[in-house]
Design an enzyme around this catalytic site. Sequence first.
Site, PDB file in Angstrom:
ATOM      1  N   GLU A  29      24.024  85.627   0.808  1.00 11.94           N
ATOM      2  CA  GLU A  29      22.884  84.761   0.535  1.00 11.94           C
ATOM      3  C   GLU A  29      22.837  83.601   1.533  1.00 11.94           C
ATOM      4  O   GLU A  29      23.858  82.981   1.824  1.00 11.94           O
ATOM      5  CB  GLU A  29      23.014  84.229  -0.895  1.00 11.94           C
ATOM      6  CG  GLU A  29      21.822  83.481  -1.418  1.00 11.94           C
ATOM      7  CD  GLU A  29      21.976  83.136  -2.896  1.00 11.94           C
ATOM      8  OE1 GLU A  29      21.004  82.623  -3.473  1.00 11.94           O
ATOM      9  OE2 GLU A  29      23.058  83.381  -3.460  1.00 11.94           O
ATOM     10  N   SER A 344      56.528  63.660  -5.397  1.00 16.61           N
ATOM     11  CA  SER A 344      57.182  62.784  -6.373  1.00 16.61           C
ATOM     12  C   SER A 344      58.403  63.405  -7.029  1.00 16.61           C
ATOM     13  O   SER A 344      59.167  62.708  -7.691  1.00 16.61           O
ATOM     14  CB  SER A 344      56.176  62.423  -7.479  1.00 16.61           C
ATOM     15  OG  SER A 344      55.874  63.573  -8.261  1.00 16.61           O
TER      16      SER A 344
END
Length: 703
Positions: A29, A344
């Site tokens: 498309e 972390s």
Amino acid sequence: MDFEGNTQRIIESIKQAKAAGAKLRVGPELEICGYGCLDHLLEQDLYLHCWKMLEILLKDKELYDILLDIGMPVLHRNVGYNCRIICLNGKILLIRPKIWPANDGNYREMRHFTPWLKPREHEEYHLPRMIQKLQGSTHVTFGDAVISTPDTCVGAETCEELFTPDAPHNHMSLDGVEVITNSSGSHFTLRKLNTRLDLITEATKKNGGVYLYSNQQGCDGDRLYYDGCAMIVVNGEVVAQGSQFSLNDVEIVTATIDLEEVRAYRSSKSRSLQAAKSTAKYHRIQTSFELSSEEDDGDLSRAPSVAIQPRYHSPEEEIALATGAYMWDYLRRSKTAGYLVPLSGGIDSCATATMVFSMCRLVIQAIEDGNKQVIEDVKRLAQYNEGKLPKTPQELCNQIFHTVYMGMSKQSSKETRGRAKELSEAIGSYHVNCDIDEVYNAQRNLIVSTLNFEPKFKVEGGSNTENLTLQNIQARSRMVTAYQYAQIIPLARNRPGEGSLLVLGSANVGESLRGYLTKYGCSSADINPIGSIDKSRFIAWAETNFSLPCLHNFLTAVPIAELEPITETYVQSDEADMGMTYDELTTFGRLRKVNKLGPFGMFQNLVHQWGEDRTKTPEDDGPSYTPRQIAEKVKRFFHFYAINRHKMTTLTPSLHCNDYSPDDNRFDLRPFLYPPFWSSWSFKKIDRELEKIEKRAKGGVKK
């Protein structure tokens, strides 16, 4: 918006299709401009550029002798339409506008286009002058029509039309259309391929016929990844299927079809009666071009393609492949030097880092497969001498991926620091281990010196406001530090070029819903790969499939933010802070967005889903709560959701993977200023319903 690049890829796909013996080529498309142009689709320049690119395609005689279905926007009588251009040998046969646009969730087609509101009707379209010269006429058919060849009839529907109840393929099939194309811009969400395949196979099982599905693949400049998987389905059976996640710029899928099988399949009397009765008749545009040839009779090499089993990836594979392919597209197209993750030692940043490692695995595989575009991009991104290319994902990771552990002496544990280092070593990232105490203390002391007030953490006797202030100083200091390193590390490492690194975020979907994050803190980044997924199952899968045993430690670790001091009697816990578990947040998220439930509706649903007196099945592993506990949890969720909505407007853009994503900027459009929920009518309704439930329970009547 890569008009020339897209056109070259279209040309290459047509040449590959012709080389494979194809007579009909279908592309995605809006392929000339790209599906994700958004408000650029309102610009007249874009329409002009698309026509110029189409002119290039029509002029190229190497693209003759194959029926072409090409996607681009067209302005007809001052109205913009999303169109298919059906071409043959340098001429346009038909311009077919989209009838049913996608206009919910991530899609905004009716902001940019108008649907064709006259099914099975057509008009004359006045061609631009540059095309008139090639066409030899001033006008061409525009509307809902089909192409009739001497041997068959071909019709087109576009993306969303497949998903609608009254889909065009039903009417076309009853009117004798045997080959139906679908040109799509369908983005990835988990398990969405299953839905597409179900719809296509059901459509052709019911109607018979040949269905050609083409979809865009890759990152198209936004939060979406388009997951390809072009396919050809005949009479309810898949005969060809392309890749769902690939780094290839061009991929074609072909099949050989026996049209007589379609005719035999459609011979049932009930179907024939409906076809004879149908008033849905299409204008047929005649062409002498044939999709088949009598010369092929007796050629065994041209035997019809046999049915195959559709290929599905597991949800964990989908996450690994979609995020990996998206991040590679994003990196190479942004022309930056690589990625950086504040690592972390917790599972969220671990998931983000593992996704980068998945990207590197895909790139190494593409290098081994000889993908020229990937090899060219790798040579630009990474510093390799004498033309040598990386042999392992770890080698590539070390060049383009950077991790930073930013600790605090009182808050950070040796366990999280150790896990971050161990993961970095396993995946090969360039790792920096640093502490931000000085940065934090400088900001904290600014309060002391200017306000003559010394804030304290709650465990030190401080108030909730002081506690949040000190936590937010750390979170925002980490954000600043991450960008500081992202800017300077390439230069410090003598990397080629002058680009900086892109910072990756690690705010998970549950925390975003709850607002359990610092605005403009360490949740802020350039893109966030995990912003709409549940990561635990992915990490468990990657532990085995990526041979990363260190991931097990992340799975078993208790989620902690490490923004408060650790003492002998206290360790900060995410779930305790939030007042709800991550599993509960997932349920709240699905009910709120996918099931479209407000507070009262959610309470009613969860009384049955989580009620302690429900009849449990072996598959039911959900929690058990009293109606009063459920009411409190629903209220708590919506209270914090409402007061933290302003944070959603600044969320780092995340790859869209789930239909309960809280992405405020595109997918989940809600107000960010609410009246106080605790005094709202919704909560009063919950209280009244709870009162009825408890009264019935006391009276011995089971709800």
